[in-house]
Motif scaffolding. Structure first.
Motif, PDB file in Angstrom:
ATOM      1  N   ARG A 166     -14.563 -25.006 -24.222  1.00  0.00           N
ATOM      2  CA  ARG A 166     -13.666 -23.836 -23.943  1.00  0.00           C
ATOM      3  C   ARG A 166     -12.347 -23.988 -24.766  1.00  0.00           C
ATOM      4  NH1 ARG A 166     -17.802 -23.792 -21.013  1.00  0.00           N
ATOM      5  NH2 ARG A 166     -18.228 -22.159 -19.376  1.00  0.00           N
ATOM      6  N   GLY A 167     -11.963 -22.624 -24.934  1.00  0.00           N
ATOM      7  CA  GLY A 167     -10.620 -22.552 -25.888  1.00  0.00           C
ATOM      8  C   GLY A 167      -9.426 -22.138 -25.095  1.00  0.00           C
ATOM      9  N   TRP A 168      -8.387 -21.390 -25.591  1.00  0.00           N
ATOM     10  CA  TRP A 168      -7.213 -21.224 -24.958  1.00  0.00           C
ATOM     11  C   TRP A 168      -7.331 -20.260 -23.803  1.00  0.00           C
ATOM     12  CZ3 TRP A 168      -3.020 -23.807 -25.302  1.00  0.00           C
ATOM     13  CH2 TRP A 168      -2.681 -24.683 -26.277  1.00  0.00           C
ATOM     14  N   PRO A 169      -8.139 -19.236 -23.695  1.00  0.00           N
ATOM     15  CA  PRO A 169      -8.381 -18.431 -22.362  1.00  0.00           C
ATOM     16  C   PRO A 169      -8.463 -19.185 -21.119  1.00  0.00           C
ATOM     17  CG  PRO A 169      -9.447 -17.348 -24.038  1.00  0.00           C
ATOM     18  CD  PRO A 169      -9.049 -18.648 -24.807  1.00  0.00           C
ATOM     19  N   THR A 170      -9.446 -20.291 -21.386  1.00  0.00           N
ATOM     20  CA  THR A 170      -9.763 -21.147 -20.402  1.00  0.00           C
ATOM     21  C   THR A 170      -8.291 -22.031 -19.945  1.00  0.00           C
ATOM     22  OG1 THR A 170     -11.853 -21.547 -20.597  1.00  0.00           O
ATOM     23  CG2 THR A 170     -10.940 -23.362 -19.558  1.00  0.00           C
ATOM     24  N   ILE A 171      -7.831 -22.748 -20.799  1.00  0.00           N
ATOM     25  CA  ILE A 171      -6.520 -23.376 -20.850  1.00  0.00           C
ATOM     26  C   ILE A 171      -5.453 -22.718 -20.092  1.00  0.00           C
ATOM     27  CG2 ILE A 171      -4.584 -24.611 -21.954  1.00  0.00           C
ATOM     28  CD1 ILE A 171      -6.613 -25.557 -24.101  1.00  0.00           C
ATOM     29  N   LEU A 172      -5.445 -21.557 -20.718  1.00  0.00           N
ATOM     30  CA  LEU A 172      -4.231 -20.568 -20.065  1.00  0.00           C
ATOM     31  C   LEU A 172      -4.394 -20.254 -18.554  1.00  0.00           C
ATOM     32  CD1 LEU A 172      -3.393 -18.225 -23.141  1.00  0.00           C
ATOM     33  CD2 LEU A 172      -2.047 -20.246 -22.236  1.00  0.00           C
ATOM     34  N   THR A 173      -5.691 -20.049 -18.128  1.00  0.00           N
ATOM     35  CA  THR A 173      -6.094 -19.750 -16.820  1.00  0.00           C
ATOM     36  C   THR A 173      -5.762 -20.713 -15.748  1.00  0.00           C
ATOM     37  OG1 THR A 173      -7.682 -17.975 -17.705  1.00  0.00           O
ATOM     38  CG2 THR A 173      -7.715 -18.616 -15.444  1.00  0.00           C
ATOM     39  N   LEU A 174      -6.351 -22.054 -16.529  1.00  0.00           N
ATOM     40  CA  LEU A 174      -6.134 -23.173 -15.667  1.00  0.00           C
ATOM     41  C   LEU A 174      -4.461 -23.365 -15.436  1.00  0.00           C
ATOM     42  CD1 LEU A 174      -9.007 -25.435 -17.044  1.00  0.00           C
ATOM     43  CD2 LEU A 174      -8.958 -24.549 -14.877  1.00  0.00           C
ATOM     44  N   ALA A 175      -3.852 -23.220 -16.407  1.00  0.00           N
ATOM     45  CA  ALA A 175      -2.263 -23.504 -16.357  1.00  0.00           C
ATOM     46  C   ALA A 175      -1.621 -22.375 -15.265  1.00  0.00           C
ATOM     47  CB  ALA A 175      -1.785 -23.293 -17.768  1.00  0.00           C
ATOM     48  N   LEU A 176      -2.220 -21.201 -15.349  1.00  0.00           N
ATOM     49  CA  LEU A 176      -1.805 -20.377 -14.163  1.00  0.00           C
ATOM     50  C   LEU A 176      -2.214 -21.009 -12.884  1.00  0.00           C
ATOM     51  CD1 LEU A 176      -0.382 -17.522 -13.329  1.00  0.00           C
ATOM     52  CD2 LEU A 176      -2.593 -16.518 -13.774  1.00  0.00           C
ATOM     53  N   VAL A 213       8.509 -17.618 -12.819  1.00  0.00           N
ATOM     54  CA  VAL A 213       8.287 -18.988 -12.840  1.00  0.00           C
ATOM     55  C   VAL A 213       6.774 -19.401 -13.167  1.00  0.00           C
ATOM     56  CG1 VAL A 213       7.451 -18.981 -10.133  1.00  0.00           C
ATOM     57  CG2 VAL A 213       8.812 -20.994 -11.240  1.00  0.00           C
ATOM     58  N   LEU A 214       5.757 -18.309 -12.755  1.00  0.00           N
ATOM     59  CA  LEU A 214       4.458 -18.803 -13.256  1.00  0.00           C
ATOM     60  C   LEU A 214       4.396 -18.785 -14.803  1.00  0.00           C
ATOM     61  CD1 LEU A 214       2.281 -16.831 -10.649  1.00  0.00           C
ATOM     62  CD2 LEU A 214       2.995 -19.226 -10.717  1.00  0.00           C
ATOM     63  N   THR A 215       4.924 -17.817 -15.478  1.00  0.00           N
ATOM     64  CA  THR A 215       4.976 -17.659 -16.876  1.00  0.00           C
ATOM     65  C   THR A 215       5.592 -19.068 -17.302  1.00  0.00           C
ATOM     66  OG1 THR A 215       5.197 -15.157 -16.845  1.00  0.00           O
ATOM     67  CG2 THR A 215       5.701 -16.608 -18.910  1.00  0.00           C
ATOM     68  N   LEU A 216       6.699 -19.478 -16.887  1.00  0.00           N
ATOM     69  CA  LEU A 216       7.267 -20.649 -17.217  1.00  0.00           C
ATOM     70  C   LEU A 216       6.317 -21.795 -17.064  1.00  0.00           C
ATOM     71  CD1 LEU A 216      10.528 -21.246 -17.677  1.00  0.00           C
ATOM     72  CD2 LEU A 216      10.538 -22.223 -15.346  1.00  0.00           C
ATOM     73  N   HIS A 217       5.393 -21.834 -16.135  1.00  0.00           N
ATOM     74  CA  HIS A 217       4.425 -23.160 -16.210  1.00  0.00           C
ATOM     75  C   HIS A 217       3.211 -23.041 -17.102  1.00  0.00           C
ATOM     76  CE1 HIS A 217       6.459 -25.166 -13.067  1.00  0.00           C
ATOM     77  NE2 HIS A 217       6.410 -24.150 -12.260  1.00  0.00           N
ATOM     78  N   VAL A 218       2.826 -21.680 -17.303  1.00  0.00           N
ATOM     79  CA  VAL A 218       1.855 -21.473 -18.354  1.00  0.00           C
ATOM     80  C   VAL A 218       2.296 -21.661 -19.626  1.00  0.00           C
ATOM     81  CG1 VAL A 218       0.217 -19.653 -19.092  1.00  0.00           C
ATOM     82  CG2 VAL A 218       0.714 -19.642 -16.796  1.00  0.00           C
ATOM     83  N   VAL A 219       3.302 -21.348 -20.148  1.00  0.00           N
ATOM     84  CA  VAL A 219       3.805 -21.340 -21.326  1.00  0.00           C
ATOM     85  C   VAL A 219       4.474 -22.635 -21.863  1.00  0.00           C
ATOM     86  CG1 VAL A 219       5.360 -20.526 -23.310  1.00  0.00           C
ATOM     87  CG2 VAL A 219       4.031 -18.906 -21.623  1.00  0.00           C
ATOM     88  N   TRP A 220       5.477 -22.856 -20.906  1.00  0.00           N
ATOM     89  CA  TRP A 220       6.205 -24.308 -21.178  1.00  0.00           C
ATOM     90  C   TRP A 220       5.743 -25.505 -20.487  1.00  0.00           C
ATOM     91  CZ3 TRP A 220       8.579 -19.654 -20.895  1.00  0.00           C
ATOM     92  CH2 TRP A 220       9.224 -19.047 -22.373  1.00  0.00           C
ATOM     93  N   SER A 221       5.263 -25.414 -19.311  1.00  0.00           N
ATOM     94  CA  SER A 221       4.765 -26.772 -18.624  1.00  0.00           C
ATOM     95  C   SER A 221       3.203 -27.290 -19.256  1.00  0.00           C
ATOM     96  CB  SER A 221       4.669 -26.534 -17.248  1.00  0.00           C
ATOM     97  OG  SER A 221       5.913 -26.183 -16.602  1.00  0.00           O
TER      98      SER A 221
END
Length: 291
Positions: free
Chosen positions: A44-54, A97-105
């Motif tokens: 999988r690519g970045w869509p999967t990574i970003l959704t798991l991060a969310l 805060v959810l954006t904080l985790h998706v992008v930075w964490s």
């Protein structure tokens, strides 16, 4: 969190610093490594990574620290701006805060790690077990520290906890069902860096300045996120370039937060210098990969 554990205002013990640092590495570091490993091993690519991060963000803020539901976390009014009574959450804090985790964490560390080490799977079974154990320890520590800091200790309503758990599970299922799609990087790295820096800077400024009504702030933050996604899909910059811009933004945010406290400012200067050095080294070594 650290300043609320200090014995006197403005005093932060080195043991507390090290303890919190270890806990954050265990939680955020292991989550980023494991999310990347799951996504890449499944092709999988970045869509999967970003959704798991969310999903990770929902678990941390909804189940561990429970800031999504706590109206007085650290003595702050997190749920006041853009309050949603039926859910018991603050719209502005939730988006922030959810954006904080998706992008930075999660996403930015993964992008930098892959730019340096490549996109292939990194872990064998012992490493996967070790990082999973670290994640569990970090999660337990985060939950306990958050409970200790509450006066009195806060616990979200059962419906809120169940709702957060259901949302997190649904996001994980959705992430793992996303189609396998690999896009070649073709956009300008400097343009990607500028977009990452500009969008993330605006995001933090919009949240901190309160120039708009709270729901207007929420709308503008979501619009910025949508614009970055549209740019990434259309122009296909390297993930590293976007992440580098976002991380530079976090550098100035850290320096601004530490202003007025000489000790904290020195610490932030050291951290910023180390961060910029890592970014420069990664930019020189960067392994071209698809996004």
């Amino acid at each position: 969190m650290i300043k609320y554990l200090a014995r006197r205002p403005g005093e932060v013990l080195i043991t507390q610093q090290l303890g919190m640092f270890a806990m954050f590495v265990a939680l955020y570091g292991s989550a980023a490594v494991l999310i990347r490993e799951v996504a890449r091993r499944r092709g999988r690519g970045w869509p999967t990574i970003l959704t798991l991060a969310l999903a990770f963000g929902v678990v941390e803020e909804g189940l561990l620290t429970q800031t999504l539901f706590n109206p007085h976390y650290l003595g702050l009014d997190l749920l006041g701006p853009a309050h949603v009574p039926v859910l018991g959450i603050g719209g502005q804090w939730t988006v922030f805060v959810l954006t904080l985790h998706v992008v930075w964490s999660i996403a930015s560390p993964i992008a930098i790690g892959e730019a340096f080490f490549g996109r292939e799977p990194w872990l064998r079974r012992p490493g996967t077990v070790a990082w999973t154990c670290a994640l569990l320890v970090g999660a337990a520590g985060t939950f306990l520290v958050s409970r200790m800091m509450g006066t009195p200790a806060f616990l979200a309503a059962p419906g809120q906890l169940v709702g957060a758990a259901v949302v997190a599970v649904a996001l994980v299922v959705f992430a793992l069902r996303l189609p396998v799609r690999t896009l070649d990087t073709r956009g300008s790295a400097w343009a990607g860096f500028a977009v990452g820096l500009g969008a993330s800077t605006l995001f933090h400024l919009v949240d901190k300045t309160a120039l708009l009504h709270s729901w207007g702030t929420v709308a503008l933050m979501l619009a910025l996120e949508a614009a970055v996604v549209a740019y990434a899909v259309r122009c296909r910059p390297s993930a590293f370039s976007l992440a580098a811009g976002a991380i530079v933004t976090y550098c100035w945010v850290g320096l601004l937060t530490a202003a007025g406290n000489p000790v904290a400012l020195i610490e932030q200067v050291v951290l910023v210098a180390a961060t910029l050095s890592v970014l420069a080294l990664t930019a020189r070594r960067r392994i071209p990969v698809n996004v």
